[in-house]
Design a protein around this motif. Structure first.
Motif, PDB file in Angstrom:
ATOM      1  N   TRP A 128       0.850  -1.204   0.000  1.00 24.79           N
ATOM      2  CA  TRP A 128       0.000   0.000   0.000  1.00 24.79           C
ATOM      3  C   TRP A 128       0.878   1.244   0.000  1.00 24.79           C
ATOM      4  O   TRP A 128       0.624   2.196  -0.730  1.00 24.79           O
ATOM      5  CB  TRP A 128      -0.899   0.081   1.244  1.00 24.79           C
ATOM      6  CG  TRP A 128      -1.758  -1.114   1.488  1.00 24.79           C
ATOM      7  CD1 TRP A 128      -2.186  -2.025   0.558  1.00 24.79           C
ATOM      8  CD2 TRP A 128      -2.291  -1.546   2.751  1.00 24.79           C
ATOM      9  NE1 TRP A 128      -2.943  -2.982   1.178  1.00 24.79           N
ATOM     10  CE2 TRP A 128      -3.031  -2.719   2.504  1.00 24.79           C
ATOM     11  CE3 TRP A 128      -2.216  -1.047   4.048  1.00 24.79           C
ATOM     12  CZ2 TRP A 128      -3.695  -3.411   3.522  1.00 24.79           C
ATOM     13  CZ3 TRP A 128      -2.873  -1.723   5.063  1.00 24.79           C
ATOM     14  CH2 TRP A 128      -3.603  -2.904   4.806  1.00 24.79           C
TER      15      TRP A 128
ATOM     16  N   VAL B 137       2.667   1.752  -3.317  1.00 24.95           N
ATOM     17  CA  VAL B 137       1.739   2.211  -4.357  1.00 24.95           C
ATOM     18  C   VAL B 137       1.394   3.686  -4.146  1.00 24.95           C
ATOM     19  O   VAL B 137       1.379   4.478  -5.087  1.00 24.95           O
ATOM     20  CB  VAL B 137       0.459   1.344  -4.361  1.00 24.95           C
ATOM     21  CG1 VAL B 137      -0.624   1.969  -5.231  1.00 24.95           C
ATOM     22  CG2 VAL B 137       0.781  -0.056  -4.856  1.00 24.95           C
ATOM     23  N   GLY B 138       1.147   4.059  -2.916  1.00 27.57           N
ATOM     24  CA  GLY B 138       0.768   5.451  -2.659  1.00 27.57           C
ATOM     25  C   GLY B 138       1.936   6.406  -2.786  1.00 27.57           C
ATOM     26  O   GLY B 138       1.768   7.542  -3.215  1.00 27.57           O
TER      27      GLY B 138
ATOM     28  N   GLY C  71       0.897   9.618   0.955  1.00 24.52           N
ATOM     29  CA  GLY C  71       0.892   8.501   0.016  1.00 24.52           C
ATOM     30  C   GLY C  71       0.450   7.206   0.683  1.00 24.52           C
ATOM     31  O   GLY C  71      -0.231   6.376   0.071  1.00 24.52           O
TER      32      GLY C  71
ATOM     33  N   GLY D 140      -2.494   5.120  -0.805  1.00 26.42           N
ATOM     34  CA  GLY D 140      -2.217   3.747  -1.226  1.00 26.42           C
ATOM     35  C   GLY D 140      -3.119   2.745  -0.525  1.00 26.42           C
ATOM     36  O   GLY D 140      -3.678   1.848  -1.156  1.00 26.42           O
TER      37      GLY D 140
ATOM     38  N   VAL E 197      -5.679   0.686  -2.885  1.00 27.44           N
ATOM     39  CA  VAL E 197      -5.453  -0.750  -3.056  1.00 27.44           C
ATOM     40  C   VAL E 197      -6.603  -1.544  -2.444  1.00 27.44           C
ATOM     41  O   VAL E 197      -7.057  -2.541  -3.008  1.00 27.44           O
ATOM     42  CB  VAL E 197      -4.102  -1.177  -2.446  1.00 27.44           C
ATOM     43  CG1 VAL E 197      -3.938  -2.689  -2.521  1.00 27.44           C
ATOM     44  CG2 VAL E 197      -2.957  -0.489  -3.170  1.00 27.44           C
TER      45      VAL E 197
ATOM     46  N   VAL F 248       4.461  -0.579 -10.060  1.00 31.05           N
ATOM     47  CA  VAL F 248       4.774   0.653  -9.331  1.00 31.05           C
ATOM     48  C   VAL F 248       6.278   0.770  -9.111  1.00 31.05           C
ATOM     49  O   VAL F 248       6.882   1.823  -9.295  1.00 31.05           O
ATOM     50  CB  VAL F 248       4.013   0.687  -7.988  1.00 31.05           C
ATOM     51  CG1 VAL F 248       4.633   1.702  -7.049  1.00 31.05           C
ATOM     52  CG2 VAL F 248       2.554   1.020  -8.229  1.00 31.05           C
TER      53      VAL F 248
ATOM     54  N   GLY G  30       5.401   6.347  -6.396  1.00 33.64           N
ATOM     55  CA  GLY G  30       3.996   6.051  -6.171  1.00 33.64           C
ATOM     56  C   GLY G  30       3.039   7.067  -6.770  1.00 33.64           C
ATOM     57  O   GLY G  30       3.417   7.925  -7.563  1.00 33.64           O
ATOM     58  N   ILE G  31       1.787   6.935  -6.375  1.00 37.41           N
ATOM     59  CA  ILE G  31       0.733   7.792  -6.909  1.00 37.41           C
ATOM     60  C   ILE G  31       1.008   9.254  -6.564  1.00 37.41           C
ATOM     61  O   ILE G  31       0.883  10.145  -7.408  1.00 37.41           O
ATOM     62  CB  ILE G  31      -0.636   7.359  -6.334  1.00 37.41           C
ATOM     63  CG1 ILE G  31      -0.965   5.929  -6.791  1.00 37.41           C
ATOM     64  CG2 ILE G  31      -1.730   8.319  -6.766  1.00 37.41           C
ATOM     65  CD1 ILE G  31      -2.198   5.343  -6.115  1.00 37.41           C
TER      66      ILE G  31
END
Ligand SMILES: Nc1ncnc2c1ncn2[C@@H]1O[C@H](COP(=O)(O)OP(=O)(O)OP(=O)(O)O)[C@@H](O)[C@H]1O
Ligand SMILES: [Mg+2]
Lengths: 250, 378
Positions: free
Chosen positions: B299, B302-303, B310, B314, B318, B344, B351-352
């Motif tokens: 998580w 990803v974030g 983040g 994330g 997710v 990722v 991340g995002i």
């Protein structure tokens, strides 16, 4: 023996250390007086960096005494304790905190409480700020202060590391190859800077660049295979046949 | 001093995060309780509870980011702290059942009667009091983290070896909590809760309150994390992450800094677990499963590692994905998660959040505590 240690800032006596049977430091003895600057030269693998590792607690010697300030046994202390005693170090390969800004690199090194809760609640004082500004000025990185240190050139990183060293206000500075990767002009400036530092603090400089060592104009110790080969002025050691042999023979 | 310290945590990002969480804490329960069910803006109790669960995951992710993103400690065992906090809360909820259990024993929870135990084990005492249980929610994970960290950091265990220790820790706890004689309900865990703080736990109003509590706790933890990372201590942590031995040579006792952030992080994870359990209605040993801890790391990756916000993004994104996938294509979920992590790592090292920062600025540098590209992977 203790008579010599007394009054010295750094005292190494009969120090030896082996790595897997290889003696990197072999019966090394060296005394540095307070306020003295010493240049250490020697071919690659002579043990110059290893000597600094021993003084700063990175490497434990197998035998021998390492005393700071005439009486403090450095072999019993860890890196942080030794640093807090007032021994600062610049590494051969410049290591700065890459993702921190230039200013934060200096701020982290600044002489201040090193405790967890002291740093947690720390607020930068005006005195600290002006000290940081002063150091940034000295190392000529004021313009780069808010940039990440990762973006500095090799020479600038060397200077930043010297700035971090200054920020710690150590009593003894160990400077490993400060001029590597610098232009002639930068090298000369570095020599000037170190000479100014040496007015108040004790310094050991390791350097291969003989022009630089000459600019420092201080007593020179020649290391070879982990022990002292010669000691004296640069001219005197350069004339020493054994030193010539070591340098030409490699 | 404390107020000034917390205020220092209110940077722009923190103000936004707190504002969003506070709005959620207010609006989601309001929509659930006040709007008619056929309204477009109505949030069902199911959705509210589901999203409340995501918020507790977000708190777990925040705690992982604090140690991994800022100090470089890749914990593969944070699920253990989460689960311990959950068990502490579960024990409180069990004691609240009282004589309303199947066996109607005034003191012993059902599973103990079933095992024909005669008296309450010593470590179950005190959990009938909410304040004591709340204290344990923080103390048990905190003390475990402190002890493990004290040994590991002092012996300078780092990198993969430390990750393995954390993974072994959660695995050992998984096996221990599976045992009936441990006194935590074995593989069934603790469940059938009736009420919390005197309120019926299934009632919509209680669920709404738990949701709001999750959002506000997350906001509070965010401000603490933000203040810690913005402080000089936070800068020392990043220094440790980037060049540990260099940090020692300028006089910082690295092990103490690690121990501080590690313990703080474990306490946060414990609080997340404590908020999770009353919302899902059960705590069992599967929460100790090593894969749960690994998911929490994903998580964060990803974030966007080292950004705090983040971790929140994330965890929510997710888990939305997980809920959707496990409903629509259950067999695909694990592959999707693995693919997401690899993707990722390769294409979005920050991340995002890093991606958005880059899009907004049109440059490569997001404000992500500067994790060099390609280092987001363990
Ligand atoms: N940790 C270590 N493990 C094994 N060998 C080591 C270690 N540190 C140093 N050595 C060896 O000890 C010897 C001395 O190394 P050292 O780095 O001190 O030399 P130096 O004088 O600084 O050389 P240079 O001028 O190249 O920097 C070298 O042969 C080196 O390979
Ligand atoms: Mg060297």
């Amino acid at each position: 023996m203790s008579g010599v240690a007394e009054g010295s800032i750094l005292y190494l006596d009969q120090v030896s250390v082996s790595f897997d049977g290889f003696r990197a430091i072999n019966n090394l003895s060296l005394v540095l007086e307070p306020g003295e600057m010493r240049a250490i030269i020697g071919p690659n693998g002579a043990g110059k960096t290893t000597m600094m590792d021993i003084v700063t607690g990175k490497t434990r010697p197998d035998t021998g005494d390492v005393l700071f300030d005439g009486s403090i046994d450095l072999t019993r202390l860890d890196e942080a304790a030794i640093a807090n005693l007032g021994i600062g170090r610049k590494f051969q390969k410049p290591t700065v905190f890459e993702s921190h800004t230039v200013e934060d690199n200096v701020a982290l090194a600044l002489k201040a409480g090193r405790g967890v809760f002291q740093t947690l609640f720390h607020r930068r004082t005006p005195a600290e700020q002006s000290r940081i500004d002063e150091i940034l000025d000295t190392i000529r990185l004021t313009a780069r202060r808010s940039h990440p240190a990762a973006g500095l050139s090799h020479g600038q990183k060397q200077w930043l590391e010297i700035g971090m060293l200054l920020a710690q206000e150590p009593r003894l500075l160990l400077v490993d190859e400060p001029a590597a990767g610098m232009t002639d002009a930068e090298t000369a400036e570095t020599a000037e800077l170190l000479k100014r530092i040496a007015e108040k603090q004790s310094v050991i400089v390791v350097e291969h660049d003989m022009t630089f060592v000459r600019q420092l104009g201080v007593k020179v110790t020649v290391l070879h295979e982990g022990s002292v080969l010669a000691e004296g002025s640069l001219d005197a050691v350069s004339a020493n046949p054994r030193v010539v042999e070591v340098y030409l023979g490699r | 001093m404390i107020t000034g310290f917390l205020l220092s945590g209110f940077d722009r990002r923190a103000r936004w995060t707190v504002a969003v969480l506070a709005a959620l804490a207010l609006l989601v329960p309001a929509s659930n309780l006040l709007l008619p069910e056929d309204s477009l803006l109505h949030v069902s109790t199911y959705q509210l509870t589901l999203f409340g669960k995501y918020l507790t995951y977000a708190l777990l992710a925040l705690s992982v980011d604090l140690v991994w993103g800022y100090c470089g400690i890749l914990s593969l065992g944070h699920g253990a702290f989460f689960a311990l906090g959950g068990y502490a809360m579960g024990m409180y909820l069990m004691r609240q059942i009282g004589a309303r259990g199947v066996y109607a024993d005034p003191l012993l929870p059902d599973f103990m009667v079933f095992l024909s135990w005669k008296e309450l084990p010593w470590f179950w005492h005190g959990f009938d009091m909410a304040w004591f249980a709340l204290l344990m929610v923080m103390l048990v994970p905190g003390i475990l983290a402190f002890v493990i960290g004290w040994f590991a950091f002092r012996s300078r265990v780092t990198g993969v070896y430390l990750s393995i220790i954390t993974q072994a820790m959660t695995y050992a706890l998984l096996l221990a909590f599976f045992r009936n004689d441990m006194g935590f309900g074995g593989n069934n865990g603790l469940t059938d809760f009736k009420d919390i703080l005197g309120l019926p736990i299934q009632a919509p109003a209680t669920r709404a309150a738990l949701f709001a509590a999750s959002a506000l706790t997350l906001a509070f933890a965010y401000v603490i994390a933000s203040a810690v990372t913005a402080s000089k201590l936070g800068k020392v942590l990043v220094a440790v992450r980037d060049a540990e031995s260099r940090t020692r040579f300028i006089g910082y006792r690295v092990e103490r800094y690690k121990l501080f952030v590690w313990t703080l992080s474990a306490v946060m994870a414990g609080m997340a677990g404590a908020l999770y359990v009353p919302q899902v209605g059960i705590i069992n040993p599967s929460e100790f499963d090593p894969s749960a801890s690994i998911e929490a790391v994903i998580w964060v990756a990803v974030g966007g590692r080292g950004t705090l916000v983040g971790a929140l993004v994330g965890a929510v994104v997710v888990n939305f994905g997980k809920t959707w996938f496990t409903g629509a294509l259950p067999e695909v979920w694990l592959f999707a998660l693995g693919g997401l992590f690899v993707g990722v790592t390769l294409f979005l090292p920050r991340g995002i959040v890093g991606l958005f920062a880059r899009l907004r600025r049109g440059d490569a540098g997001g404000r992500t505590a500067g994790i060099p590209a390609g280092e987001a992977a363990p």
